[in-house]
Design a protein around this motif. Structure first.
Motif, PDB file in Angstrom:
ATOM      1  N   LYS A 123      44.538  19.807  25.260  1.00  0.00           N
ATOM      2  CA  LYS A 123      43.482  20.666  24.753  1.00  0.00           C
ATOM      3  C   LYS A 123      44.050  21.435  23.562  1.00  0.00           C
ATOM      4  CE  LYS A 123      44.495  24.251  28.215  1.00  0.00           C
ATOM      5  NZ  LYS A 123      43.929  25.062  29.305  1.00  0.00           N
ATOM      6  N   TYR A 130      41.123  14.822  25.088  1.00  0.00           N
ATOM      7  CA  TYR A 130      40.882  16.247  25.346  1.00  0.00           C
ATOM      8  C   TYR A 130      40.611  16.450  26.829  1.00  0.00           C
ATOM      9  CZ  TYR A 130      39.927  20.835  23.294  1.00  0.00           C
ATOM     10  OH  TYR A 130      40.017  22.146  22.897  1.00  0.00           O
ATOM     11  N   SER A 131      41.325  17.409  27.419  1.00  0.00           N
ATOM     12  CA  SER A 131      41.258  17.571  28.875  1.00  0.00           C
ATOM     13  C   SER A 131      39.999  18.296  29.342  1.00  0.00           C
ATOM     14  CB  SER A 131      42.502  18.332  29.361  1.00  0.00           C
ATOM     15  OG  SER A 131      42.598  19.584  28.716  1.00  0.00           O
ATOM     16  N   LEU A 132      39.294  18.972  28.441  1.00  0.00           N
ATOM     17  CA  LEU A 132      38.082  19.693  28.815  1.00  0.00           C
ATOM     18  C   LEU A 132      36.856  18.865  28.446  1.00  0.00           C
ATOM     19  CD1 LEU A 132      39.061  23.236  27.481  1.00  0.00           C
ATOM     20  CD2 LEU A 132      39.341  22.350  29.801  1.00  0.00           C
ATOM     21  N   GLU A 133      35.861  18.880  29.313  1.00  0.00           N
ATOM     22  CA  GLU A 133      34.618  18.153  29.056  1.00  0.00           C
ATOM     23  C   GLU A 133      33.770  18.946  28.058  1.00  0.00           C
ATOM     24  OE1 GLU A 133      33.489  15.221  29.939  1.00  0.00           O
ATOM     25  OE2 GLU A 133      35.281  14.692  31.076  1.00  0.00           O
ATOM     26  N   LYS A 134      33.584  18.386  26.882  1.00  0.00           N
ATOM     27  CA  LYS A 134      32.803  19.059  25.842  1.00  0.00           C
ATOM     28  C   LYS A 134      31.807  18.079  25.252  1.00  0.00           C
ATOM     29  CE  LYS A 134      34.921  23.092  25.854  1.00  0.00           C
ATOM     30  NZ  LYS A 134      34.229  24.371  26.117  1.00  0.00           N
ATOM     31  N   ILE A 165      34.330  26.047  21.008  1.00  0.00           N
ATOM     32  CA  ILE A 165      35.643  26.193  21.645  1.00  0.00           C
ATOM     33  C   ILE A 165      36.269  27.485  21.132  1.00  0.00           C
ATOM     34  CG2 ILE A 165      37.953  25.208  21.908  1.00  0.00           C
ATOM     35  CD1 ILE A 165      36.720  22.450  21.549  1.00  0.00           C
ATOM     36  N   GLN A 172      47.993  23.473  20.429  1.00  0.00           N
ATOM     37  CA  GLN A 172      47.637  22.474  21.437  1.00  0.00           C
ATOM     38  C   GLN A 172      48.546  22.599  22.649  1.00  0.00           C
ATOM     39  OE1 GLN A 172      48.131  19.241  18.667  1.00  0.00           O
ATOM     40  NE2 GLN A 172      50.138  18.688  19.480  1.00  0.00           N
ATOM     41  N   LYS A 173      48.024  22.111  23.758  1.00  0.00           N
ATOM     42  CA  LYS A 173      48.788  22.164  25.012  1.00  0.00           C
ATOM     43  C   LYS A 173      48.628  20.828  25.731  1.00  0.00           C
ATOM     44  CE  LYS A 173      49.107  24.465  29.483  1.00  0.00           C
ATOM     45  NZ  LYS A 173      48.526  25.428  30.407  1.00  0.00           N
ATOM     46  N   ILE A 210      40.314  28.934  26.142  1.00  0.00           N
ATOM     47  CA  ILE A 210      40.872  27.723  26.756  1.00  0.00           C
ATOM     48  C   ILE A 210      42.343  27.915  27.111  1.00  0.00           C
ATOM     49  CG2 ILE A 210      39.235  26.224  25.562  1.00  0.00           C
ATOM     50  CD1 ILE A 210      41.488  25.459  23.639  1.00  0.00           C
ATOM     51  N   PHE A 217      41.494  15.768  18.351  1.00  0.00           N
ATOM     52  CA  PHE A 217      42.429  15.933  19.456  1.00  0.00           C
ATOM     53  C   PHE A 217      42.181  14.803  20.444  1.00  0.00           C
ATOM     54  CE2 PHE A 217      42.229  20.166  17.652  1.00  0.00           C
ATOM     55  CZ  PHE A 217      43.540  20.615  17.746  1.00  0.00           C
ATOM     56  N   ILE A 255      43.015  23.843  19.605  1.00  0.00           N
ATOM     57  CA  ILE A 255      42.092  24.616  18.787  1.00  0.00           C
ATOM     58  C   ILE A 255      42.695  24.753  17.390  1.00  0.00           C
ATOM     59  CG2 ILE A 255      43.035  26.901  19.303  1.00  0.00           C
ATOM     60  CD1 ILE A 255      40.146  27.899  19.599  1.00  0.00           C
TER      61      ILE A 255
END
Length: 205
Positions: free
Chosen positions: A2, A85-89, A95, A204-205, A99, A82, A4
């Motif tokens: 994830k 991406y681990s988040l559902e968007k 964003i 990022q992570k 996060i 990215f 930004i």
């Protein structure tokens, strides 16, 4: 993963209750808009394209206007993909710094300051040839010998010499998120971050 997009604002210090000082970089992260969702079926891989910073109306091309209109947002200045991406968007979602959490370890990608054409002392940390002597002057910051003469008869590749310095893409890994100001979209990460004040960075992570 994830991440930004943010803008480097400068540096400050944070003190914990025991009085220990931590040097931090202030980054204005987001709010970013999801402007494209890529999937394995349609594009061959999974990714989110997120965009940050409004663009002047006079600088927007028609294809850009149509692209950002799909996300129901104004044209943006910076866009970044990215992967996975681990988040559902969904397209059009926003964003923000929420996060991340304080204490997270993140990677920050930026472009270092451009320093132009520099000599070997600044660029590679050389110490110069030495002091002046009879018949020798202006040698304090000289590179010295470049190698053999008659045998190679050329300068070998990879020789550390004067040249353009800076302007490189650099990733700093494992920086700690020290504090988050969600109302201002500020995130403070420990240590320094590459780039000048106002430069764009990716967290990022």
């Amino acid at each position: 993963m994830k991440g930004i997009i943010g803008k480097k604002l400068g540096m400050t210090s944070i003190y914990d209750p025991s009085g220990k000082q931590t040097a931090c970089t202030i980054i204005e992260a987001g709010p970013c808009v999801v402007t494209q969702v890529k999937t394995t079926d349609s594009d061959g891989y999974n990714a989110l394209q997120i965009s940050f910073g409004d663009k002047k109306e006079s600088r927007i091309t028609q294809p850009e206007k149509n692209h950002f209109a799909k996300a129901n947002t104004s044209a943006k200045k910076f866009s970044k993909e990215f992967r996975d991406y681990s988040l559902e968007k969904n397209i059009g979602d926003t964003i923000t710094v929420d996060i991340f959490e304080e204490g997270d370890k993140v990677d920050v990608v930026g472009t270092t300051k451009g320093k132009g054409f520099q000599g070997v002392v600044k660029r590679h940390g050389f110490h110069g040839v030495g002091e002046q002597s009879h018949g020798q002057h202006d040698r304090q910051r000289a590179p010295g010998s470049l190698g053999n003469s008659s045998d190679a008869s050329r300068v070998m590749k990879g020789m550390r010499m004067a040249g353009r310095m800076g302007g490189d893409r650099v990733k700093l890994k494992g920086l700690k998120v020290v504090k988050i100001f969600a109302e201002k979209n500020y995130i403070l990460v420990s240590g320094s971050v590459p780039g000048h004040i106002g430069s764009i960075v990716y967290i990022q992570k």
